[in-house]
Write an enzyme that holds these catalytic residues in place. Structure first.
Site, PDB file in Angstrom:
ATOM      1  N   GLU A  24       4.492   5.766 -10.460  1.00  0.00           N
ATOM      2  CA  GLU A  24       4.933   4.503  -9.736  1.00  0.00           C
ATOM      3  C   GLU A  24       5.084   3.062 -10.565  1.00  0.00           C
ATOM      4  O   GLU A  24       4.550   3.277 -11.727  1.00  0.00           O
ATOM      5  CB  GLU A  24       4.127   4.379  -8.493  1.00  0.00           C
ATOM      6  CG  GLU A  24       2.761   3.948  -8.831  1.00  0.00           C
ATOM      7  CD  GLU A  24       1.984   2.827  -7.961  1.00  0.00           C
ATOM      8  OE1 GLU A  24       2.504   1.824  -7.357  1.00  0.00           O
ATOM      9  OE2 GLU A  24       0.806   3.329  -7.377  1.00  0.00           O
ATOM     10  N   ASP A 142       2.529   3.316   3.002  1.00  0.00           N
ATOM     11  CA  ASP A 142       2.405   4.478   2.144  1.00  0.00           C
ATOM     12  C   ASP A 142       1.813   5.817   3.043  1.00  0.00           C
ATOM     13  O   ASP A 142       2.163   6.955   2.984  1.00  0.00           O
ATOM     14  CB  ASP A 142       1.061   4.320   0.995  1.00  0.00           C
ATOM     15  CG  ASP A 142       1.441   3.372  -0.081  1.00  0.00           C
ATOM     16  OD1 ASP A 142       2.643   3.010  -0.125  1.00  0.00           O
ATOM     17  OD2 ASP A 142       0.412   3.143  -0.781  1.00  0.00           O
ATOM     18  N   LYS A 159      -9.517   2.662  -2.650  1.00  0.00           N
ATOM     19  CA  LYS A 159     -10.364   1.852  -3.002  1.00  0.00           C
ATOM     20  C   LYS A 159     -11.189   1.242  -1.636  1.00  0.00           C
ATOM     21  O   LYS A 159     -10.655   1.397  -0.467  1.00  0.00           O
ATOM     22  CB  LYS A 159     -10.001   0.415  -3.402  1.00  0.00           C
ATOM     23  CG  LYS A 159      -9.299   0.474  -4.837  1.00  0.00           C
ATOM     24  CD  LYS A 159      -8.988  -0.841  -5.209  1.00  0.00           C
ATOM     25  CE  LYS A 159      -8.640  -0.653  -6.861  1.00  0.00           C
ATOM     26  NZ  LYS A 159      -7.264  -0.361  -6.781  1.00  0.00           N
TER      27      LYS A 159
HETATM   28  N1  PSU Z   1      -4.037   0.510  -4.423  1.00  0.00           N
HETATM   29  C1  PSU Z   1      -4.632   0.353  -5.772  1.00  0.00           C
HETATM   30  N2  PSU Z   1      -3.757   0.080  -6.889  1.00  0.00           N
HETATM   31  C2  PSU Z   1      -2.369  -0.206  -6.630  1.00  0.00           C
HETATM   32  C3  PSU Z   1      -1.971  -0.230  -5.425  1.00  0.00           C
HETATM   33  C4  PSU Z   1      -2.849   0.163  -4.401  1.00  0.00           C
HETATM   34  O1  PSU Z   1      -5.779   0.887  -5.853  1.00  0.00           O
HETATM   35  O2  PSU Z   1      -1.824  -0.667  -7.484  1.00  0.00           O
HETATM   36  C5  PSU Z   1      -0.504  -0.480  -4.978  1.00  0.00           C
HETATM   37  C6  PSU Z   1       0.165   0.715  -4.706  1.00  0.00           C
HETATM   38  O3  PSU Z   1       1.702   0.567  -5.270  1.00  0.00           O
HETATM   39  C7  PSU Z   1       0.424   1.062  -3.290  1.00  0.00           C
HETATM   40  C8  PSU Z   1       0.349  -0.491  -2.844  1.00  0.00           C
HETATM   41  O4  PSU Z   1       1.485   1.931  -2.895  1.00  0.00           O
HETATM   42  O5  PSU Z   1      -0.306  -1.089  -3.565  1.00  0.00           O
HETATM   43  C9  PSU Z   1       0.085  -0.478  -1.362  1.00  0.00           C
HETATM   44  O6  PSU Z   1       0.421  -1.760  -0.880  1.00  0.00           O
HETATM   45  P1  PSU Z   1       0.442  -2.061   0.497  1.00  0.00           P
HETATM   46  O7  PSU Z   1      -0.905  -1.849   1.062  1.00  0.00           O
HETATM   47  O8  PSU Z   1       0.910  -3.504   0.615  1.00  0.00           O
HETATM   48  O9  PSU Z   1       1.320  -1.066   1.200  1.00  0.00           O
END
Ligand code: PSU
Ligand code: MN
Length: 303
Positions: A24, A142, A159
């Site tokens: 990604e 996701d 996390k």
């Molecule tokens: N969690 C991490 N590192 C990241 C991300 C999530 O520990 O870089 C990034 C990934 O690209 C994930 C996105 O798909 O954040 C999720 O964002 P949101 O919660 O806004 O969907």
């Protein structure tokens, strides 16, 4: 049909039936600071190659969906960092129609990987249900993508900026298998343990490939989440990371940070609060995931 733009190396891999691993780009633009983000993106590609698969870093450049980036393109995306748009499923048509640049999240990368016929994808951590998500309804797209799109995602778990228990419940409801690679517990990104179990522990990449092959041959739609824990020596102290997360969450609340900005904000905050220790762990765990993804992709290509 939206056109995908492949590099020659990826085209050759498809032609020859060689295994390909998707990577990604939000991790490059929003997950880490420059220049470590670019160095890491390049190192991931090398690790996948060393593992016998072909890396395909996915992003949107000038409105074109690129499957495979050149080192120059990776740098172009990494330098402006968070100034590049973070693109999840809902954002795709806006960025493509406006001819803009976009860094793809796990969800958006899965969509393009699936369209390209790539089955295995390595990332760091996926998005999930945020702490307090039962009130805010902040649940990463996701999870929905894992429910619907046929790609296996190798991650180091989620996390603890997120609500790990609720994230796993959501995945169960959506029918997404969660595999612990060599572990009974779902990993928590910076640390090997989250306090939550996985339903299926598999100790060998071949076994994982067999499960993926079986799932999709049976027509069971959707992805699979693989929890690959950070190597023992590289994990962080749970107290240290919990304290940093707690502080970062407080700061986000004070500043009223919400929506798609929250994850990058927390990641940056944690890095500052741990004086870069978390960045080191972050890099190591993604590299570890890229290596496992390559093995799974290789094993899958022999089935
Ligand atoms: N969690 C991490 N590192 C990241 C991300 C999530 O520990 O870089 C990034 C990934 O690209 C994930 C996105 O798909 O954040 C999720 O964002 P949101 O919660 O806004 O969907
Ligand atoms: Mn969100």
């Amino acid at each position: 049909m939206i056109e995908l733009f492949f590099t020659d190396k990826i085209k050759a891999a498809f032609r020859l039936g060689n295994p390909v691993v998707a990577l990604e780009s939000t991790i490059i633009s929003h997950g880490m600071p420059y220049p470590q983000n670019v160095e890491t993106a390049l190192s991931l590609e090398r690790i996948v190659l060393d593992g016998g698969a072909v890396p395909a870093t996915i992003a949107i450049l000038n409105g074109k969906v690129k499957v495979g980036l050149s080192p120059e393109e990776i740098d172009y995306l990494g330098q402006p960092g968070t100034n590049v748009e973070k693109v999840s499923r809902r954002d795709i048509p806006f960025i493509v129609s406006a001819g803009k640049n976009g860094a793809t999240t796990v969800a958006a990368t899965m969509i393009f990987a699936a369209k390209a016929g790539i089955k295995v994808f390595a990332t760091g951590g996926i998005g999930g249900v945020h702490r307090g998500g039962e009130n805010s309804l902040d649940i990463s797209a996701d999870l929905q993508e894992l429910a619907n799109t046929n790609v296996a995602v190798v991650s180091a778990g989620v996390k603890s900026i997120l609500d790990i228990g609720r994230t796993l419940e959501y995945l169960e409801t959506m029918g997404v298998p969660v595999i612990g690679f060599g572990v009974d517990e779902f990993p928590a990104f910076y640390t090997r343990k989250s306090g939550f179990g996985v339903d299926y522990r598999l100790d060998d990449s071949k076994e994982i490939a067999k499960v993926l092959d079986t799932k999709w041959k049976m027509g069971l739609k959707g992805g699979v989440l693989i929890g690959n824990p950070i190597p023992e020596q590289q994990q962080m102290k749970p107290e240290v990371i919990e304290e940093a997360i707690r502080k970062a969450l407080l700061l986000a609340e004070e500043k009223g940070i919400k929506g798609k900005a929250i994850t990058p904000f927390l990641l940056g905050g944690i890095k500052d609060l741990t004086e870069g220790d978390s960045l080191f762990s972050n890099i190591r765990l993604v590299e570890n995931n890229a290596a496992l993804a390559a093995r799974i992709a290789v094993d899958l290509s022999t089935l």
